[in-house]
Design a protein around this motif. Structure first.
Motif, mmCIF file in Angstrom:
data_model
loop_
_atom_site.group_PDB
_atom_site.id
_atom_site.type_symbol
_atom_site.label_atom_id
_atom_site.label_comp_id
_atom_site.label_asym_id
_atom_site.label_seq_id
_atom_site.Cartn_x
_atom_site.Cartn_y
_atom_site.Cartn_z
ATOM 1 N N LYS A 6 0.941 -1.130 -0.004
ATOM 2 C CA LYS A 6 0.104 -0.150 0.284
ATOM 3 C C LYS A 6 0.817 0.804 0.293
ATOM 4 O O LYS A 6 1.547 1.321 0.447
ATOM 5 C CB LYS A 6 -1.185 -0.673 1.607
ATOM 6 C CG LYS A 6 -1.890 0.979 0.730
ATOM 7 C CD LYS A 6 -1.674 2.426 1.648
ATOM 8 C CE LYS A 6 -2.658 3.270 1.656
ATOM 9 N NZ LYS A 6 -2.700 4.181 2.847
ATOM 10 N N GLY A 8 1.092 5.464 0.218
ATOM 11 C CA GLY A 8 0.760 6.748 1.333
ATOM 12 C C GLY A 8 0.049 7.366 -0.118
ATOM 13 O O GLY A 8 0.875 8.159 -0.946
ATOM 14 N N ALA A 10 -0.218 10.142 1.510
ATOM 15 C CA ALA A 10 0.302 11.722 1.923
ATOM 16 C C ALA A 10 0.649 12.183 1.330
ATOM 17 O O ALA A 10 1.984 12.228 0.846
ATOM 18 C CB ALA A 10 1.351 11.539 3.634
ATOM 19 N N ARG A 11 1.280 14.354 1.494
ATOM 20 C CA ARG A 11 2.160 14.959 0.489
ATOM 21 C C ARG A 11 3.374 13.552 0.573
ATOM 22 O O ARG A 11 4.182 14.259 -0.273
ATOM 23 C CB ARG A 11 1.885 16.090 1.576
ATOM 24 C CG ARG A 11 1.741 16.467 3.003
ATOM 25 C CD ARG A 11 0.244 16.267 3.366
ATOM 26 N NE ARG A 11 0.838 15.153 4.663
ATOM 27 C CZ ARG A 11 -0.270 14.055 5.172
ATOM 28 N NH1 ARG A 11 -1.825 14.548 4.338
ATOM 29 N NH2 ARG A 11 0.147 13.568 5.813
ATOM 30 N N LEU A 194 3.523 1.535 2.921
ATOM 31 C CA LEU A 194 4.512 2.149 2.875
ATOM 32 C C LEU A 194 3.344 3.475 3.314
ATOM 33 O O LEU A 194 2.869 4.401 2.423
ATOM 34 C CB LEU A 194 5.227 2.412 1.655
ATOM 35 C CG LEU A 194 5.415 1.210 0.887
ATOM 36 C CD1 LEU A 194 6.448 1.086 -0.748
ATOM 37 C CD2 LEU A 194 7.126 0.943 1.955
ATOM 38 N N ILE A 200 6.355 2.690 13.128
ATOM 39 C CA ILE A 200 5.815 3.129 14.271
ATOM 40 C C ILE A 200 6.354 3.316 15.342
ATOM 41 O O ILE A 200 6.814 2.621 15.810
ATOM 42 C CB ILE A 200 4.302 2.452 14.480
ATOM 43 C CG1 ILE A 200 3.601 1.604 13.857
ATOM 44 C CG2 ILE A 200 3.612 2.209 15.638
ATOM 45 C CD1 ILE A 200 2.799 0.749 13.767
ATOM 46 N N ALA A 226 0.940 3.853 21.430
ATOM 47 C CA ALA A 226 2.287 4.577 20.664
ATOM 48 C C ALA A 226 1.466 5.312 18.963
ATOM 49 O O ALA A 226 1.625 6.400 18.995
ATOM 50 C CB ALA A 226 3.258 3.309 19.946
ATOM 51 N N GLU A 228 -0.675 7.909 17.133
ATOM 52 C CA GLU A 228 -2.057 8.456 17.107
ATOM 53 C C GLU A 228 -2.506 8.787 15.784
ATOM 54 O O GLU A 228 -2.070 8.739 15.445
ATOM 55 C CB GLU A 228 -1.255 9.664 17.722
ATOM 56 C CG GLU A 228 -0.998 9.768 19.020
ATOM 57 C CD GLU A 228 0.269 10.940 19.782
ATOM 58 O OE1 GLU A 228 -0.016 11.750 19.228
ATOM 59 O OE2 GLU A 228 0.743 10.734 21.143
ATOM 60 N N MET A 231 -2.401 7.322 12.108
ATOM 61 C CA MET A 231 -1.493 5.906 12.530
ATOM 62 C C MET A 231 -2.362 4.840 13.479
ATOM 63 O O MET A 231 -2.387 3.677 12.795
ATOM 64 C CB MET A 231 -0.448 6.292 13.213
ATOM 65 C CG MET A 231 0.691 5.020 13.473
ATOM 66 S SD MET A 231 0.987 4.252 11.396
ATOM 67 C CE MET A 231 2.282 5.603 11.424
ATOM 68 N N LYS A 234 -4.242 2.816 10.921
ATOM 69 C CA LYS A 234 -2.927 1.939 9.818
ATOM 70 C C LYS A 234 -2.729 0.801 11.087
ATOM 71 O O LYS A 234 -2.620 -0.757 10.364
ATOM 72 C CB LYS A 234 -1.846 2.789 10.263
ATOM 73 C CG LYS A 234 -1.769 3.050 9.074
ATOM 74 C CD LYS A 234 -0.404 3.213 8.212
ATOM 75 C CE LYS A 234 -0.402 4.539 7.211
ATOM 76 N NZ LYS A 234 -1.073 4.727 6.832
HETATM 77 P P1 ADP Z 1 -0.494 7.698 4.787
HETATM 78 O O1 ADP Z 1 -1.189 9.167 3.974
HETATM 79 O O2 ADP Z 1 0.705 7.360 4.100
HETATM 80 O O3 ADP Z 1 -1.664 6.298 4.671
HETATM 81 P P2 ADP Z 1 -1.210 8.759 7.464
HETATM 82 O O4 ADP Z 1 -0.899 10.306 7.151
HETATM 83 O O5 ADP Z 1 -2.849 7.962 7.561
HETATM 84 O O6 ADP Z 1 -0.144 8.141 5.762
HETATM 85 O O7 ADP Z 1 -0.059 7.393 8.212
HETATM 86 C C1 ADP Z 1 1.110 8.051 9.173
HETATM 87 C C2 ADP Z 1 1.347 10.063 9.797
HETATM 88 O O8 ADP Z 1 0.877 9.064 11.390
HETATM 89 C C3 ADP Z 1 2.667 10.104 10.281
HETATM 90 O O9 ADP Z 1 3.068 10.506 9.641
HETATM 91 C C4 ADP Z 1 2.212 10.702 11.467
HETATM 92 O O10 ADP Z 1 2.271 11.839 11.823
HETATM 93 C C5 ADP Z 1 1.692 9.324 12.002
HETATM 94 N N1 ADP Z 1 1.766 9.181 13.288
HETATM 95 C C6 ADP Z 1 1.155 8.594 14.887
HETATM 96 N N2 ADP Z 1 1.669 8.230 15.358
HETATM 97 C C7 ADP Z 1 2.570 7.396 14.526
HETATM 98 C C8 ADP Z 1 3.729 6.715 15.712
HETATM 99 N N3 ADP Z 1 3.541 6.029 16.821
HETATM 100 N N4 ADP Z 1 4.757 6.417 15.310
HETATM 101 C C9 ADP Z 1 5.249 7.349 13.891
HETATM 102 N N5 ADP Z 1 3.694 7.780 13.122
HETATM 103 C C10 ADP Z 1 3.097 8.442 13.607
#
Ligand code: ADP
Length: 285
Positions: A6, A8, A10-11, A194, A200, A226, A228, A231, A234
């Motif tokens: 997968k 992501g 994200a920007r 990814l 995490i 852990a 937040e 995440m 996920k």
């Molecule tokens: P994507 O768009 O790639 O699916 P998300 O933005 O949904 O990704 O999720 C990734 C984000 O989760 C990271 O950029 C980070 O800000 C956040 N995050 C929250 N808790 C954690 C954690 N414990 N460890 C790592 N990242 C975390």
């Protein structure tokens, strides 16, 4: 063994490394199914069209997208339209014979539509109708297996095929991580998620606190604590994948040289089926 990847939405995620890695794996005879998100791109297109995405808050305080009819139209244009086609095009440039599929194709991803959602607006609880969302209940694994057996590499995007109470079908939004999880479960595959972080982290702001692996319910509880914000979703999706039959789930950075290969070799945070309690149920949240 099949690998479900997968990418992501994200920007900060650049898919180049992942796509080159898919090409290497496919060249080596591995089966890869690529899935992707793209919520940010949907919001950007809505903005270009002068429209606003609608986000609602549940009574429990969780903020989520409300996909009204117009948003669903834009969603269809952007996800299986532009984003999926772009990835397929780039994979062809890497020598991969990619096939784009939306969750609606061949009932690849199917589940009940949920059109009414409970929301909190101005401190009051209300029911908001007309949402185009749903939870995936079945995966047409045969379609993916047939496509793979033919030498093609499937690239899957949401929406999914929502079933209405009346018996009809409507394309609905579903979380891309959960879509990838459902596919990995159905194919009993390794799932590599990814994203823009290296795994995490025990402290979300401190990369040096990365959790390397979780193999027991206790270790999984630490991962759940852990996570937040995004995440959290996920980690929930990872548990669903393992409950569904996935062999492993790894959350790792997309911005690496061979992100998939290195995730399969132990980079990132790897969750193993042992994180589930013995009865197959996820441990208490
Ligand atoms: P994507 O768009 O790639 O699916 P998300 O933005 O949904 O990704 O999720 C990734 C984000 O989760 C990271 O950029 C980070 O800000 C956040 N995050 C929250 N808790 C954690 C954690 N414990 N460890 C790592 N990242 C975390």
């Amino acid at each position: 063994m099949t690998t479900v990847v997968k990418i992501g939405g994200a920007r900060a995620v650049d898919p180049d490394g992942a796509l080159a890695d898919v090409a290497r794996l496919v060249e080596d005879g591995e089966d890869v199914v690529l899935t992707h998100g793209g919520s940010t791109a949907v919001d950007e297109t809505l903005a270009e069209l002068g429209e606003e995405p609608t986000y609602v808050e549940t009574p429990g305080g969780v903020v989520g997208r409300f996909t009204d009819e117009r948003t669903m139209e834009v969603f269809k244009m952007v996800m299986p339209g532009k984003l999926n086609t772009d990835l397929v095009e780039r994979l062809h440039n890497e020598g991969v014979n990619a096939v784009g599929l939306s969750g609606t194709d061949g009932k690849l991803l199917e589940g009940k539509r949920k059109s009414a959602v409970r929301v909190k607006e101005d401190g009051k609880k209300k029911i908001k109708r007309g949402d185009h969302s749903g939870t995936i209940e079945s995966v047409n694994a045969d379609l993916l297996e047939t496509t793979l057996a033919g030498g093609y590499t499937p690239v899957v995007s949401v929406p999914v095929l929502g079933t209405e109470q009346s018996g009809g079908y409507t394309a609905v939004n579903a979380d891309a991580d959960r879509a990838a999880a459902a596919i990995a479960g159905a194919l009993e595959a390794d799932l590599v998620v990814l994203t823009d972080v290296s795994g995490i982290y025990e402290d979300p702001d401190d990369e040096s606190t990365k959790i390397d692996a979780a193999a027991t319910p206790e270790e999984f509880a630490a991962v759940e604590d852990a996570a937040e914000g995004f995440m959290t979703k996920k980690v929930m999706a990872a548990a669903e994948a393992l409950e569904g039959g996935a062999a492993s789930v790894t959350v790792a950075s997309a911005n690496a040289d061979e992100p998939i290969t290195s995730a399969l070799e132990g980079e990132g945070t790897t969750l193993e089926p042992g994180v589930l309690a013995d009865d197959g149920e996820e441990v208490a949240q």
